[in-house]
Write a protein that holds these residues in place. Structure first.
Motif, PDB file in Angstrom:
ATOM      1  N   GLN A   1      36.065  57.994  41.686  1.00 42.72           N
ATOM      2  CA  GLN A   1      36.777  57.365  40.566  1.00 42.72           C
ATOM      3  C   GLN A   1      37.401  56.025  40.946  1.00 42.72           C
ATOM      4  N   GLY A   2      37.242  55.589  42.176  1.00 44.24           N
ATOM      5  CA  GLY A   2      37.857  54.348  42.609  1.00 44.24           C
ATOM      6  C   GLY A   2      39.326  54.540  42.946  1.00 44.24           C
ATOM      7  N   GLY A   3      39.917  53.555  43.597  1.00 51.91           N
ATOM      8  CA  GLY A   3      41.322  53.639  43.977  1.00 51.91           C
ATOM      9  C   GLY A   3      41.546  54.642  45.095  1.00 51.91           C
ATOM     10  N   MET A   4      42.785  55.058  45.238  1.00 51.30           N
ATOM     11  CA  MET A   4      43.136  56.051  46.247  1.00 51.30           C
ATOM     12  C   MET A   4      42.857  57.454  45.712  1.00 51.30           C
ATOM     13  N   ASN A   5      42.506  58.360  46.589  1.00 49.63           N
ATOM     14  CA  ASN A   5      42.072  59.694  46.184  1.00 49.63           C
ATOM     15  C   ASN A   5      43.264  60.623  45.985  1.00 49.63           C
ATOM     16  N   LYS A   6      44.117  60.271  45.046  1.00 48.96           N
ATOM     17  CA  LYS A   6      45.269  61.105  44.740  1.00 48.96           C
ATOM     18  C   LYS A   6      45.850  60.641  43.408  1.00 48.96           C
ATOM     19  N   ALA A   7      46.676  61.486  42.832  1.00 48.63           N
ATOM     20  CA  ALA A   7      47.399  61.118  41.609  1.00 48.63           C
ATOM     21  C   ALA A   7      48.890  61.321  41.863  1.00 48.63           C
ATOM     22  N   PRO A   8      49.772  60.530  41.255  1.00 51.94           N
ATOM     23  CA  PRO A   8      49.458  59.444  40.317  1.00 51.94           C
ATOM     24  C   PRO A   8      48.778  58.273  41.017  1.00 51.94           C
ATOM     25  N   LYS A   9      48.048  57.485  40.229  1.00 50.83           N
ATOM     26  CA  LYS A   9      47.298  56.362  40.777  1.00 50.83           C
ATOM     27  C   LYS A   9      47.857  55.059  40.218  1.00 50.83           C
ATOM     28  N   PHE A  10      48.403  54.255  41.130  1.00 55.06           N
ATOM     29  CA  PHE A  10      48.855  52.911  40.765  1.00 55.06           C
ATOM     30  C   PHE A  10      47.703  51.932  40.994  1.00 55.06           C
ATOM     31  N   MET A  11      47.669  50.870  40.206  1.00 55.86           N
ATOM     32  CA  MET A  11      46.534  49.945  40.273  1.00 55.86           C
ATOM     33  C   MET A  11      46.627  48.976  41.437  1.00 55.86           C
ATOM     34  N   MET A  12      47.807  48.670  41.921  1.00 59.62           N
ATOM     35  CA  MET A  12      48.020  47.868  43.123  1.00 59.62           C
ATOM     36  C   MET A  12      47.129  46.625  43.171  1.00 59.62           C
ATOM     37  N   PRO A  13      47.237  45.734  42.192  1.00 63.77           N
ATOM     38  CA  PRO A  13      46.318  44.596  42.101  1.00 63.77           C
ATOM     39  C   PRO A  13      46.328  43.681  43.317  1.00 63.77           C
ATOM     40  N   ASN A  14      47.467  43.505  43.973  1.00 62.25           N
ATOM     41  CA  ASN A  14      47.485  42.618  45.152  1.00 62.25           C
ATOM     42  C   ASN A  14      46.607  43.171  46.268  1.00 62.25           C
ATOM     43  N   ASN A  15      46.595  44.500  46.434  1.00 63.23           N
ATOM     44  CA  ASN A  15      45.738  45.108  47.457  1.00 63.23           C
ATOM     45  C   ASN A  15      44.261  44.820  47.177  1.00 63.23           C
ATOM     46  N   TYR A  16      43.860  45.001  45.920  1.00 59.33           N
ATOM     47  CA  TYR A  16      42.436  44.824  45.591  1.00 59.33           C
ATOM     48  C   TYR A  16      42.046  43.356  45.541  1.00 59.33           C
ATOM     49  N   HIS A  17      43.011  42.492  45.254  1.00 58.85           N
ATOM     50  CA  HIS A  17      42.737  41.053  45.337  1.00 58.85           C
ATOM     51  C   HIS A  17      42.449  40.688  46.794  1.00 58.85           C
ATOM     52  N   PHE A  18      43.228  41.237  47.716  1.00 59.41           N
ATOM     53  CA  PHE A  18      42.985  40.993  49.144  1.00 59.41           C
ATOM     54  C   PHE A  18      41.619  41.534  49.566  1.00 59.41           C
ATOM     55  N   LEU A  19      41.299  42.776  49.160  1.00 60.86           N
ATOM     56  CA  LEU A  19      40.023  43.384  49.541  1.00 60.86           C
ATOM     57  C   LEU A  19      38.843  42.602  48.958  1.00 60.86           C
ATOM     58  N   LEU A  20      39.006  42.106  47.728  1.00 62.03           N
ATOM     59  CA  LEU A  20      37.951  41.316  47.099  1.00 62.03           C
ATOM     60  C   LEU A  20      37.693  40.039  47.896  1.00 62.03           C
ATOM     61  N   ARG A  21      38.751  39.334  48.278  1.00 64.61           N
ATOM     62  CA  ARG A  21      38.589  38.092  49.032  1.00 64.61           C
ATOM     63  C   ARG A  21      38.033  38.369  50.431  1.00 64.61           C
ATOM     64  N   PHE A  22      38.488  39.463  51.053  1.00 60.56           N
ATOM     65  CA  PHE A  22      37.983  39.827  52.385  1.00 60.56           C
ATOM     66  C   PHE A  22      36.490  40.147  52.314  1.00 60.56           C
ATOM     67  N   ALA A  23      36.091  40.932  51.286  1.00 64.41           N
ATOM     68  CA  ALA A  23      34.677  41.272  51.124  1.00 64.41           C
ATOM     69  C   ALA A  23      33.836  40.022  50.903  1.00 64.41           C
ATOM     70  N   PHE A  24      34.379  39.065  50.139  1.00 68.54           N
ATOM     71  CA  PHE A  24      33.658  37.822  49.873  1.00 68.54           C
ATOM     72  C   PHE A  24      33.479  37.011  51.157  1.00 68.54           C
ATOM     73  N   GLN A  25      34.533  36.905  51.942  1.00 68.37           N
ATOM     74  CA  GLN A  25      34.475  36.124  53.177  1.00 68.37           C
ATOM     75  C   GLN A  25      33.553  36.751  54.214  1.00 68.37           C
ATOM     76  N   LYS A  26      33.560  38.100  54.300  1.00 67.89           N
ATOM     77  CA  LYS A  26      32.772  38.807  55.314  1.00 67.89           C
ATOM     78  C   LYS A  26      31.413  39.274  54.797  1.00 67.89           C
ATOM     79  N   LYS A  27      31.132  39.013  53.505  1.00 70.79           N
ATOM     80  CA  LYS A  27      29.891  39.484  52.883  1.00 70.79           C
ATOM     81  C   LYS A  27      29.718  40.991  53.098  1.00 70.79           C
ATOM     82  N   ASP A  28      30.807  41.722  52.880  1.00 70.71           N
ATOM     83  CA  ASP A  28      30.835  43.170  53.093  1.00 70.71           C
ATOM     84  C   ASP A  28      30.459  43.872  51.776  1.00 70.71           C
TER      85      ASP A  28
END
Length: 203
Positions: free
Chosen positions: A1-28
């Motif tokens: 389902q995406g996110g962390m594997n527990k509930a409640p689930k917060f969206m934590m946009p800063n975390n995913y913004h970091f992961l998105l940029r890291f994936a882009f830089q590393k072509k992961d």
């Protein structure tokens, strides 16, 4: 389902913004897939208000279906930035749409004379999130037959009892259009018209 594997689930946009940029830089590509899955599940879950736009505070379940209904300025501002960046990096029209609808909701619902209000309270109507719940009968009463058929293909309305429920996608928009044998442009027209009617009904 995406996110962390527990509930409640917060969206934590800063975390995913970091992961998105890291994936882009590393072509992961594996990390790209994880971020893409998470953002898609959030967009099609109940935490994004498909009728009026904007994000609720967090999901109380593991599938992003049932939100805590408070809408915060800081959450939505960060999610607006995340979905805008994801649209540019991943070339997903869905993410551009979510960003645009979030911005329109912020202007419509939180704008005040000298800036923006901090939040919308979770309590609506008779309790937390009451106005966000709809029944099939209520939906049928304020949309046309063709609009209802598209909403049914998108949300699986006819699988619901006539008790109040929250809208979250059971199909993708293109899939719903293909199921009905209509063009995507026709589907968008039906969807926007139905949303406008439902928004007025919920007010």
């Amino acid at each position: 389902q995406g996110g962390m594997n527990k509930a409640p689930k917060f969206m934590m946009p800063n975390n995913y913004h970091f992961l998105l940029r890291f994936a882009f830089q590393k072509k992961d590509m594996k990390l790209f897939d994880f971020v893409n899955l998470t953002l898609t599940r959030i967009a099609y879950g109940g935490v994004f208000d498909t009728v009026d736009g904007g994000f609720s505070r967090y999901s109380v379940d593991n599938k992003w279906h049932v939100p805590h209904f408070e809408k915060m300025l800081f959450d939505n501002a960060a999610l607006l930035g995340l979905y805008s960046a994801a649209s540019a990096i991943l070339d997903r029209p869905l993410y551009a749409y979510i960003a645009r609808e979030t911005l329109l909701w912020l202007r419509r619902s939180l704008a005040v004379s000298e800036g923006f209000g901090a939040s919308l309270d979770a309590r609506t109507g008779g309790g937390d999130g009451t106005s966000y719940y709809l029944t099939k009968t209520e939906i049928k009463s304020c949309v046309s037959q063709s609009e209802y058929e598209f909403l049914d293909a998108l949300y699986g309305l006819d699988r619901q009892s006539d008790a109040p429920f929250l809208l979250h996608c059971s199909s993708y928009p293109i899939g719903a259009a293909e199921h009905l044998g209509i063009s995507f442009e026709q589907a968008k027209t039906l969807f926007e018209s139905a949303r406008a009617s439902l928004r007025l009904y919920r007010c």
